[in-house]
Scaffold this active site. Sequence first.
Site, PDB file in Angstrom:
ATOM      1  N   LYS A 263       0.846  -1.208   0.000  1.00 27.13           N
ATOM      2  CA  LYS A 263       0.000   0.000   0.000  1.00 27.13           C
ATOM      3  C   LYS A 263       0.873   1.247   0.000  1.00 27.13           C
ATOM      4  O   LYS A 263       1.659   1.462   0.931  1.00 27.13           O
ATOM      5  CB  LYS A 263      -0.919  -0.018   1.229  1.00 27.13           C
ATOM      6  CG  LYS A 263      -1.747   1.262   1.419  1.00 27.13           C
ATOM      7  CD  LYS A 263      -2.694   1.151   2.620  1.00 27.13           C
ATOM      8  CE  LYS A 263      -3.383   2.483   2.936  1.00 27.13           C
ATOM      9  NZ  LYS A 263      -4.246   2.427   4.126  1.00 27.13           N
ATOM     10  N   ASP A 268      -2.895   9.996   3.868  1.00 19.47           N
ATOM     11  CA  ASP A 268      -4.284   9.589   4.087  1.00 19.47           C
ATOM     12  C   ASP A 268      -4.983  10.567   5.028  1.00 19.47           C
ATOM     13  O   ASP A 268      -4.876  10.450   6.246  1.00 19.47           O
ATOM     14  CB  ASP A 268      -4.314   8.164   4.671  1.00 19.47           C
ATOM     15  CG  ASP A 268      -5.736   7.666   4.882  1.00 19.47           C
ATOM     16  OD1 ASP A 268      -6.684   8.312   4.370  1.00 19.47           O
ATOM     17  OD2 ASP A 268      -5.903   6.626   5.558  1.00 19.47           O
ATOM     18  N   LYS A 275     -10.355  12.400   8.752  1.00 21.78           N
ATOM     19  CA  LYS A 275      -9.854  11.950  10.052  1.00 21.78           C
ATOM     20  C   LYS A 275      -9.818  13.105  11.044  1.00 21.78           C
ATOM     21  O   LYS A 275      -9.710  14.261  10.637  1.00 21.78           O
ATOM     22  CB  LYS A 275      -8.419  11.414   9.889  1.00 21.78           C
ATOM     23  CG  LYS A 275      -8.321  10.086   9.181  1.00 21.78           C
ATOM     24  CD  LYS A 275      -6.875   9.626   9.105  1.00 21.78           C
ATOM     25  CE  LYS A 275      -6.748   8.301   8.383  1.00 21.78           C
ATOM     26  NZ  LYS A 275      -7.378   7.166   9.090  1.00 21.78           N
ATOM     27  N   ASP A 286       1.441   6.273   5.706  1.00 22.16           N
ATOM     28  CA  ASP A 286       0.497   5.276   5.192  1.00 22.16           C
ATOM     29  C   ASP A 286       1.025   4.590   3.918  1.00 22.16           C
ATOM     30  O   ASP A 286       0.325   3.791   3.311  1.00 22.16           O
ATOM     31  CB  ASP A 286      -0.867   5.939   4.938  1.00 22.16           C
ATOM     32  CG  ASP A 286      -2.039   4.990   5.122  1.00 22.16           C
ATOM     33  OD1 ASP A 286      -1.841   3.909   5.712  1.00 22.16           O
ATOM     34  OD2 ASP A 286      -3.156   5.321   4.663  1.00 22.16           O
ATOM     35  N   ASP A 346     -12.471   6.753   4.118  1.00 19.95           N
ATOM     36  CA  ASP A 346     -11.243   6.503   4.876  1.00 19.95           C
ATOM     37  C   ASP A 346     -10.817   5.034   4.800  1.00 19.95           C
ATOM     38  O   ASP A 346      -9.708   4.683   5.184  1.00 19.95           O
ATOM     39  CB  ASP A 346     -11.439   6.931   6.336  1.00 19.95           C
ATOM     40  CG  ASP A 346     -10.132   7.125   7.072  1.00 19.95           C
ATOM     41  OD1 ASP A 346      -9.069   7.114   6.398  1.00 19.95           O
ATOM     42  OD2 ASP A 346     -10.155   7.298   8.306  1.00 19.95           O
ATOM     43  N   GLU A 348      -9.755   3.436   2.334  1.00 24.34           N
ATOM     44  CA  GLU A 348      -9.293   3.592   0.950  1.00 24.34           C
ATOM     45  C   GLU A 348      -8.247   2.560   0.541  1.00 24.34           C
ATOM     46  O   GLU A 348      -8.155   2.194  -0.620  1.00 24.34           O
ATOM     47  CB  GLU A 348      -8.723   5.006   0.751  1.00 24.34           C
ATOM     48  CG  GLU A 348      -7.260   5.220   1.188  1.00 24.34           C
ATOM     49  CD  GLU A 348      -7.021   5.007   2.687  1.00 24.34           C
ATOM     50  OE1 GLU A 348      -7.987   5.107   3.457  1.00 24.34           O
ATOM     51  OE2 GLU A 348      -5.873   4.718   3.068  1.00 24.34           O
ATOM     52  N   ARG A 350      -7.893  -0.620   0.945  1.00 22.87           N
ATOM     53  CA  ARG A 350      -8.380  -1.864   0.326  1.00 22.87           C
ATOM     54  C   ARG A 350      -8.810  -1.649  -1.111  1.00 22.87           C
ATOM     55  O   ARG A 350      -8.769  -2.574  -1.922  1.00 22.87           O
ATOM     56  CB  ARG A 350      -9.512  -2.452   1.188  1.00 22.87           C
ATOM     57  CG  ARG A 350     -10.717  -1.579   1.324  1.00 22.87           C
ATOM     58  CD  ARG A 350     -11.571  -1.962   2.529  1.00 22.87           C
ATOM     59  NE  ARG A 350     -10.998  -1.503   3.793  1.00 22.87           N
ATOM     60  CZ  ARG A 350     -11.518  -1.760   4.989  1.00 22.87           C
ATOM     61  NH1 ARG A 350     -12.620  -2.477   5.085  1.00 22.87           N
ATOM     62  NH2 ARG A 350     -10.927  -1.308   6.080  1.00 22.87           N
TER      63      ARG A 350
HETATM   64  N1  BES Z   1      -4.375   4.133   7.013  1.00 22.19           N
HETATM   65  C1  BES Z   1      -5.502   3.852   7.802  1.00 22.19           C
HETATM   66  C2  BES Z   1      -5.229   2.804   8.891  1.00 22.19           C
HETATM   67  C3  BES Z   1      -4.364   3.240  10.049  1.00 22.19           C
HETATM   68  C4  BES Z   1      -4.934   3.795  11.177  1.00 22.19           C
HETATM   69  C5  BES Z   1      -3.006   3.028  10.028  1.00 22.19           C
HETATM   70  C6  BES Z   1      -4.129   4.163  12.246  1.00 22.19           C
HETATM   71  C7  BES Z   1      -2.225   3.377  11.118  1.00 22.19           C
HETATM   72  C8  BES Z   1      -2.783   3.958  12.219  1.00 22.19           C
HETATM   73  C9  BES Z   1      -6.643   3.324   6.939  1.00 22.19           C
HETATM   74  O1  BES Z   1      -6.698   3.842   5.677  1.00 22.19           O
HETATM   75  C10 BES Z   1      -7.898   3.687   7.638  1.00 22.19           C
HETATM   76  O2  BES Z   1      -8.182   4.842   7.735  1.00 22.19           O
HETATM   77  N2  BES Z   1      -8.645   2.686   8.099  1.00 22.19           N
HETATM   78  C11 BES Z   1      -9.859   2.909   8.783  1.00 22.19           C
HETATM   79  C12 BES Z   1     -10.867   1.918   8.267  1.00 22.19           C
HETATM   80  C13 BES Z   1     -12.261   2.167   8.748  1.00 22.19           C
HETATM   81  C14 BES Z   1     -12.813   3.414   8.144  1.00 22.19           C
HETATM   82  C15 BES Z   1     -13.093   0.981   8.374  1.00 22.19           C
HETATM   83  C16 BES Z   1      -9.611   2.712  10.283  1.00 22.19           C
HETATM   84  O3  BES Z   1      -8.869   1.790  10.651  1.00 22.19           O
HETATM   85  O4  BES Z   1     -10.140   3.495  11.056  1.00 22.19           O
HETATM   86 ZN    ZN Z   2      -4.975   4.545   4.875  1.00 23.93          ZN
HETATM   87 MN    MN Z   3      -7.825   5.652   5.599  1.00 26.98          MN
END
Ligand code: BES
Ligand code: ZN
Ligand code: MN
Length: 495
Positions: A263, A268, A275, A286, A346, A348, A350
């Site tokens: 990735k 992000d 966020k 990210d 968010d 994104e 996947r």
């Molecule tokens: N890049 C983030 C995941 C992340 C969160 C990495 C904290 C490191 C620290 C990912 O893109 C994300 O935002 N995931 C969301 C998914 C949710 C919206 C289903 C998450 O984990 O909150």
């Molecule tokens: Zn992300």
């Molecule tokens: Mn995200």
Amino acid sequence: MKIIVKKKSEISKSDLVVYCMRQTDEPQKGFDIPPDLLGFLTKALASGDFVAKEGETLLCYPQTTGKKNMTDRFMMVGLGKDQLSREIFRKCGGTIACAAQKTKATTIVVVLPEELDFPIKKMSQSLAEGLILGNYKFLHYKSSKKDDEPPRAIIEAIFCCTKLKETKSGVEIGLRGANAACRARDMANEPANQWTPGHFATFAQALAKDHGLKCTVLGKAELTKLKMGGILGVAQGTAEPPKMVVLEYHSNKKVPSLLLVGKGLTFDSGGISIKPSLGMHEMKYDMCGGAAVLSCMEAVALERPQGLNIIAIVPATDNMPGPGALKPGDIVRQYNGKTVEIISTDAEGRLLLADALAYGIKKFKPDMVVDLATLTGAVIVGLGHHISGMMSNDDALTAKLDAAGRESGEPVWRLPLNKDYSKQIESKVADLKNVGDQGAGTITAGAFLQEFVGETAWVHLDIAGTAWNFTEKSYVPKGPSGIGVRLLLELIRSW
Ligand code: BES
Ligand code: ZN
Ligand code: MN
């Protein structure tokens, strides 16, 4: 840092000489240190101030009675009493680097504890890894002020030993992995206004040119032609052009092929599902999966393993809430034709990984696939910052990654995948939705990716907890850890 391997007789003066010591009641057999130092050490041991616990150090400035060419700074490093392992020597290397940085020494001699019952090649590899990784600093944006002392780092380390050949080959192997991991840390440390998707492309192209690999960069036009609605959807809200970087290493043998996908989210923000501002700056990290995959390819290019052909794909873009941005409720069509309802912009990662996985599997027909992604905050809830989450459709590949994780000091832990979790990502209006309901956030993300790999053996590693803030260790400084690079390399080397 340079690491040189020499015999004792070939070594002249250095700033610091380091000895590694086990924590034992009996004096360490074959432990050969200068008499002046022995007196100093005996006193320190008798006082109980130094017991050679793991991670403990003792700086000594014994009287060297004016002998010419004598080093007058010594350090004892504790190896503890646990069973010796690569990790203990790696941590020892890190401890040496950290302790040496607190002195004015820039050239050091490390006397290898060859007397210990541990293979010399693995010992020197691990010590070299620890030294390089522990010596790492990111200083690109620090302007040096006049009165400031320059930040100290070790410039040259000499490994003093008798078994030159084994030590040299161990050091070489250690250096390649550790340098590649430092490269991944550099990419991650670069801010998002510097390290853009285009930089992934330039890095891969340079690697291909220097080492005879094949590099293809798919820009927005190609991605559109290929109908990669996932990565394009995410890129809709940013002015930064997305890239899908493809790098191929061929051993020119009829051997199994491994596809690596990382990735490469260069920033992000969450997009429209934005966020919270607290900690948002960390989302420049990210792209750590992409950094790991391409940095690993640098080591692969140098090492030219003969047991595998390896293809790396990094889908790269920012996720921003610009005027054209994807909206919750939108539906996108992925490369393999499946439609996805966007619940949160968010989620994104996947979406880009789905395109990259489906494309890579269709185009290269790999025997197995490993993807690395900072995919979910939920994996931090489950596993904290010590172990990466692993999900897979293949027990054999899982076992190989598990073993590689133990050997490299980058452990993984398997989480389940089954139809119940897949049900959580069923959408009422599309084939899938990008957020699963009712918990298990890490697993439902894995279940989403599984929809894009078909029958191919596949492992997904969620490195959101380990790519930065990784377990505090002497050889892992604060900031990005470079996780994944040495894990993948171990998998490749042990094939
Ligand atoms: N890049 C983030 C995941 C992340 C969160 C990495 C904290 C490191 C620290 C990912 O893109 C994300 O935002 N995931 C969301 C998914 C949710 C919206 C289903 C998450 O984990 O909150
Ligand atoms: Zn992300
Ligand atoms: Mn995200």
